[in-house]
Design a protein around this motif. Structure first.
Motif, PDB file in Angstrom:
ATOM      1  N   ARG A 478       0.820  -1.392  -0.127  1.00 38.44           N
ATOM      2  CA  ARG A 478      -0.158  -0.341  -0.059  1.00 38.44           C
ATOM      3  C   ARG A 478       1.097   1.519  -0.032  1.00 38.44           C
ATOM      4  NH1 ARG A 478      -5.696   0.003   1.450  1.00 38.44           N
ATOM      5  NH2 ARG A 478      -5.233  -2.149   2.252  1.00 38.44           N
ATOM      6  N   ALA A 481       2.545   1.568  -3.100  1.00 34.42           N
ATOM      7  CA  ALA A 481       1.686   2.435  -4.323  1.00 34.42           C
ATOM      8  C   ALA A 481       1.226   3.304  -4.026  1.00 34.42           C
ATOM      9  CB  ALA A 481       0.436   1.341  -4.489  1.00 34.42           C
ATOM     10  N   LEU A 482       1.169   3.960  -3.029  1.00 33.50           N
ATOM     11  CA  LEU A 482       0.755   5.707  -2.508  1.00 33.50           C
ATOM     12  C   LEU A 482       2.442   6.145  -3.397  1.00 33.50           C
ATOM     13  CD1 LEU A 482      -0.267   8.272  -1.116  1.00 33.50           C
ATOM     14  CD2 LEU A 482       0.463   6.874   0.745  1.00 33.50           C
ATOM     15  N   ASP A 485       2.499   6.974  -6.942  1.00 32.37           N
ATOM     16  CA  ASP A 485       1.566   7.361  -7.172  1.00 32.37           C
ATOM     17  C   ASP A 485       1.586   9.059  -6.841  1.00 32.37           C
ATOM     18  OD1 ASP A 485      -0.347   5.933  -8.973  1.00 32.37           O
ATOM     19  OD2 ASP A 485      -1.514   5.566  -6.907  1.00 32.37           O
ATOM     20  N   GLU A 585      -9.119  10.214  -8.790  1.00 36.53           N
ATOM     21  CA  GLU A 585      -9.373   9.127  -7.995  1.00 36.53           C
ATOM     22  C   GLU A 585      -9.390   7.831  -8.953  1.00 36.53           C
ATOM     23  OE1 GLU A 585     -10.426   8.588  -4.491  1.00 36.53           O
ATOM     24  OE2 GLU A 585     -10.072  10.916  -3.732  1.00 36.53           O
ATOM     25  N   PHE A 591      -3.488   7.613  -9.526  1.00 30.26           N
ATOM     26  CA  PHE A 591      -4.738   6.465  -8.383  1.00 30.26           C
ATOM     27  C   PHE A 591      -3.828   5.900  -8.835  1.00 30.26           C
ATOM     28  CE2 PHE A 591      -5.892  11.323  -6.849  1.00 30.26           C
ATOM     29  CZ  PHE A 591      -5.890  10.632  -5.791  1.00 30.26           C
ATOM     30  N   ASN A 593      -2.081   3.121  -9.245  1.00 29.69           N
ATOM     31  CA  ASN A 593      -1.194   2.112  -8.315  1.00 29.69           C
ATOM     32  C   ASN A 593      -2.560   2.040  -7.503  1.00 29.69           C
ATOM     33  OD1 ASN A 593       1.782   1.831  -9.616  1.00 29.69           O
ATOM     34  ND2 ASN A 593       1.286   3.568  -9.796  1.00 29.69           N
ATOM     35  N   ARG A 594      -2.565   2.951  -7.030  1.00 28.98           N
ATOM     36  CA  ARG A 594      -3.666   2.707  -5.393  1.00 28.98           C
ATOM     37  C   ARG A 594      -4.516   1.567  -6.227  1.00 28.98           C
ATOM     38  NH1 ARG A 594      -3.492   8.461  -2.817  1.00 28.98           N
ATOM     39  NH2 ARG A 594      -2.876   8.784  -5.094  1.00 28.98           N
ATOM     40  N   ARG A 595      -4.990   2.133  -7.878  1.00 30.32           N
ATOM     41  CA  ARG A 595      -6.425   1.589  -7.285  1.00 30.32           C
ATOM     42  C   ARG A 595      -6.153  -0.205  -8.389  1.00 30.32           C
ATOM     43  NH1 ARG A 595      -7.230   6.294 -11.314  1.00 30.32           N
ATOM     44  NH2 ARG A 595      -6.335   5.163 -12.614  1.00 30.32           N
ATOM     45  N   GLU A 598      -5.855  -1.985  -5.183  1.00 28.82           N
ATOM     46  CA  GLU A 598      -7.266  -1.497  -4.312  1.00 28.82           C
ATOM     47  C   GLU A 598      -7.899  -3.287  -5.114  1.00 28.82           C
ATOM     48  OE1 GLU A 598     -10.071  -1.778  -1.955  1.00 28.82           O
ATOM     49  OE2 GLU A 598      -7.815  -0.829  -0.925  1.00 28.82           O
TER      50      GLU A 598
END
Length: 802
Positions: A478, A481-482, A485, A585, A591, A593-595, A598
């Motif tokens: 996590r 990824a943050l 991004d 988002e 976003f 990498n975070r998507r 998730e």
């Protein structure tokens, strides 16, 4: 009136056998004489005139051969006049005279003969009137013997149900139903020899319970009797009653029908009720969640109006708009002919026209004085629907309201089931205890309202099973990824402020560029939780307000002299818009990498959840148990099994062993399922599998504040503490995490537990489910916990399991 002789049995296999009977009107004449003597009104004169006419023909006062009945047409007309109201229209009255208790009709109304004979009036019965069902024969014989026993043995009347005859209506093509009644009051029966003695008490019991035809025909053979007189046959149209009864029975048998067949049955009954095969029906119950209308496509399938729009992307919006408007003031809505409707209904007419509908009506349906839906009435034929049709539906509306109420109740029950299953701890295995507690509270409240309290709900001596499926390094992934991004976001943000500085010559843009580069450097080095909060504050309270200002208000007051002010303004807006597109988002690259992370985590958790739901169903089959899942980055679950969960079913440790084997097997299956997902994930993720083996039983109770079960008692709490700490435990002397991808870790205290699970492992190795790499491990001490050990075994991810 018509004189046509018709044998209504037409030699069918179970027709009423021929009886010794003759036509006679002597009993009827005696009846009229008695009435004339008793009357003191003007009716006496009328009876006397009729008697004079009937007696004027001597042959009418004796037995009349069936072949000679036609000679007495005038007298038969007088009989009809005395038995049927004079204002009745014989075309609409189904009335006839027959041989006494026999199947041969010799005189009747035009309506009767039109109903039972073919259209050519040849005297042949319509084929669908002939019923060779043995139940009909039994009904006829019961009527015959009831008459004999009443007249000759003074036997009390025996109740028997009416006979229903089914005919196909020539005009509508629908089935119609008629109640057949035979009036035998002008019939007489005479024994041809001495009557046999009967045990009337036993006879009555037999006739009431079973009516054994073989017994009664042996005791009283039909050829022992001679019948004289005539029977009056009447048929009453009971199609409407039958249609309503059919709807009632369909409602009662709801569970035996598929939804489409259920609605089709109701639809056919309503067609029968309105006597028009060209009229169809739709139903639209009002479904609400939190007192707000909702759009349920499954229900809308039974609405013709909504079927015209369900494929549209705006179907839900259209339905909610129309339904909200209609139910503000629900009333009858009727379009006899769509061609004649006015302009303000143009859109509705267009939708109906798309379905070739020519006539349409909406009837509001009420339950307890509250509108709960609408009944649609429609036809593809012009002018098929009128006030008469709508009036006939009035008698069905209470049943339609019950159907809609049932639909609404089922919908609400499904909502509650999902809530109970997915969001609360109230599961079927323990629901009995909650019901019992609720009853005790209501009982105590009625007896002593001030002191009534809810009992503590607890289960003693239950065996716990704990399992956890965790996403490997989820926190690290996590943060990574943050970090990626934010690096992209600050790269683009820096470029945006640099471009604005060039366009605006605004000094503050230069400072913002400096801050962005500084943040980029810090993010590149390391990101902590506190850093993330500071980054968010900078973006939300400094950078984004700056950009929003120039995007919305332009840059006139800061712009250098330019020959194309509008062009520069447009370019600045385009630069800023590009940044906000990248940072969206849902779709922006900043976003991505975070998507991806998730989405991958959701793939894993959805698959695990689905499998655990199947696992939950399977384990309930052997012995009821409590099963509860918790969502973390992965999935954790608790299982409790024991005698107190199901007091009326004897518990054995065999059930515990069975569920432990199931748990281990399910963990192996989940390991393989999640490994197969890896190639399909945007961000490849691995899972670890952990089981905590607790050898002794514990006590649990329901916590009202958290709406879930938890352990109780100081000793039992130790189980909860261990369960919460072992997910990060390491192997003693190695520093290696116990949980590893592709493996199942089983933590335990008691060596007996180790031996038991070793047996399960050998069994699953034989089935090619687990690998041959079993490890016996000592674990590092945890805070307040010593002596932990573990088994660890690899899952065979390559070969097919047997």
């Amino acid at each position: 009136m018509e004189l046509i002789t018709v044998d209504v049995t037409q030699n069918t296999p179970y027709g009423l056998q021929k009886i010794d009977s003759s036509v006679s009107f002597r009993s009827f004449i005696s009846f009229l004489e008695s009435k004339a003597d008793q009357e003191e009104t003007v009716k006496r004169t009328f009876f006397s005139l009729v008697l004079e006419r009937l007696k004027a023909e001597p042959g009418f006062n004796r037995q009349i051969p069936l072949t000679e009945v036609a000679a007495y047409k005038d007298q038969l007309s007088l009989v009809y006049g005395m038995l049927v109201p004079p204002v009745a229209d014989e075309n609409n009255v189904y009335w006839a005279l027959s041989m006494p208790l026999g199947p041969v009709v010799f005189y009747g109304t035009a309506g009767f003969y039109n109903l039972i004979t073919d259209q050519n009036h040849t005297g042949n019965l319509r084929c669908d009137l002939i019923d060779d069902n043995r139940d009909v024969y039994r009904h006829k014989m019961q009527m015959l013997y009831t008459f004999i026993l009443e007249r000759l043995y003074h036997f009390p009347p025996i109740h028997h149900s009416d006979m229903i005859i089914t005919l196909k209506d020539d005009h509508s093509g629908l089935q119609k139903f008629y109640r057949l009644n035979v009036d035998n009051r002008f019939c007489d029966v005479y024994p041809k020899e001495a009557l046999p003695e009967l045990n009337l008490k036993e006879m009555r019991q037999d006739l009431m319970e079973s009516f054994n035809l073989d017994v009664i025909t042996r005791l009283l053979p039909v050829d022992l009797f001679r019948f004289e007189g005539f029977s009056i046959v009447t048929m009453t149209d009971v199609t409407g009653e039958h249609a309503l009864e059919h709807i009632k029975s369909t409602i009662l048998e709801r569970q035996s029908y598929e939804p489409a067949a259920y609605f089709r049955n109701i639809n056919e009954s309503l067609k029968m009720l309105v006597e028009n095969a060209h009229i169809d029906f739709g139903m639209l119950p009002v479904l609400k969640v939190n007192n707000k209308l909702v759009f349920d496509r499954n229900t809308l399938l039974y609405s013709k109006l909504m079927q015209t729009s369900t494929e549209s992307s705006s179907a839900e919006e259209m339905y909610l708009s129309m339904a909200t408007e209609y139910f503000r003031d629900p009333k009858l809505f009727f379009m006899r002919n769509l061609d004649t409707e006015n302009e303000h209904k143009k859109e509705l007419v267009k939708k109906l026209r798309n379905q070739q509908i020519e006539s349409f009506a909406l009837l509001p349906v009420y339950y307890d004085n509250r509108a709960i839906g609408v009944l649609e009435v429609y036809s593809r034929m012009e002018n098929s629907i009128d006030e008469k049709v709508l009036a006939r539906l009035d008698s069905a509306l209470p049943l339609i309201s019950q159907i809609m109420k049932n639909y609404i109740d089922e919908f609400n029950a499904n909502i509650e089931n999902v809530i109970r299953e997915k969001f609360t701890s109230l599961q079927p295995a323990v629901q009995w205890r909650f019901r019992e507690t609720a009853w005790h509270f209501l009982r105590d409240k009625a007896a002593n309202p001030q002191n009534a309290v809810i009992e503590n709900i607890h289960f003693k001596n239950v065996y716990p099973l704990y399992g956890a499926i965790d996403i490997r390094n989820s926190t690290v992934e996590r943060n990574l990824a943050l970090k990626k991004d934010l690096q992209l976001q600050f790269t683009v943000l820096t470029e945006t402020f640099t471009a604005l500085k060039q366009k605006l010559g605004f000094g503050l843009a230069d400072e913002m560029t400096y801050k962005c580069k500084k943040w980029f450097s810090e993010i590149y080095d390391q990101t902590t939780d506190s850093d993330e909060m500071k980054v968010r504050d900078f973006l939300d309270f400094e950078a984004h307000p700056f950009l929003q200002h120039f995007r919305e208000n332009g840059m006139a007051e800061y712009s250098r002299e330019s020959v194309s002010h509008n062009k520069e303004k447009s370019e600045i807006k385009e630069i800023i818009d590009c940044y906000f597109e990248i940072t969206d988002e849902q779709h922006g690259a900043a976003f991505a990498n975070r998507r991806a992370l998730e989405t991958s985590m959701q793939q894993i958790n959805s698959s695990v959840n689905l499998y655990l739901d199947l696992f939950k169903s399977e384990i309930q089959q052997s012995y009821p148990c409590y099963f509860e899942k918790f969502r973390t980055d992965g999935i954790e679950y608790d299982i409790y099994i024991g005698q107190s969960i199901k007091p009326d079913q004897k518990f054995s440790e065999l059930y515990l062993k069975n569920i432990r084997l199931w748990q281990l097997t399910s963990m192996a299956a989940i390991t393989k399922i999640t490994s197969l997902l890896i190639p399909k994930m945007e961000k490849p993720l691995e899972t670890t599998q952990l089981i905590f083996i607790h050898s002794s039983s514990i006590d649990i109770s329901f916590r009202d504040d958290e709406r879930r079960f938890d352990v109780e008692g100081a000793y039992n709490i130790r189980y909860q503490v261990i369960k919460k700490r072992i997910d990060k435990v390491r192997v003693k002397g190695t520093g290696e995490r116990l949980t590893q991808p592709g493996k199942i870790a089983m933590v335990y205290f008691n060596e007996k537990s180790s031996e038991e699970y070793a047996g399960y492992i050998r069994y699953l190795q034989e089935k090619n489910t687990l690998c041959d790499d079993l490890e016996y491990l000592e674990l590092e001490e945890l805070q307040g916990v010593t002596g932990l050990r573990a088994l660890r075994i690899g899952v065979n991810l390559e070969n097919e399991w047997s």
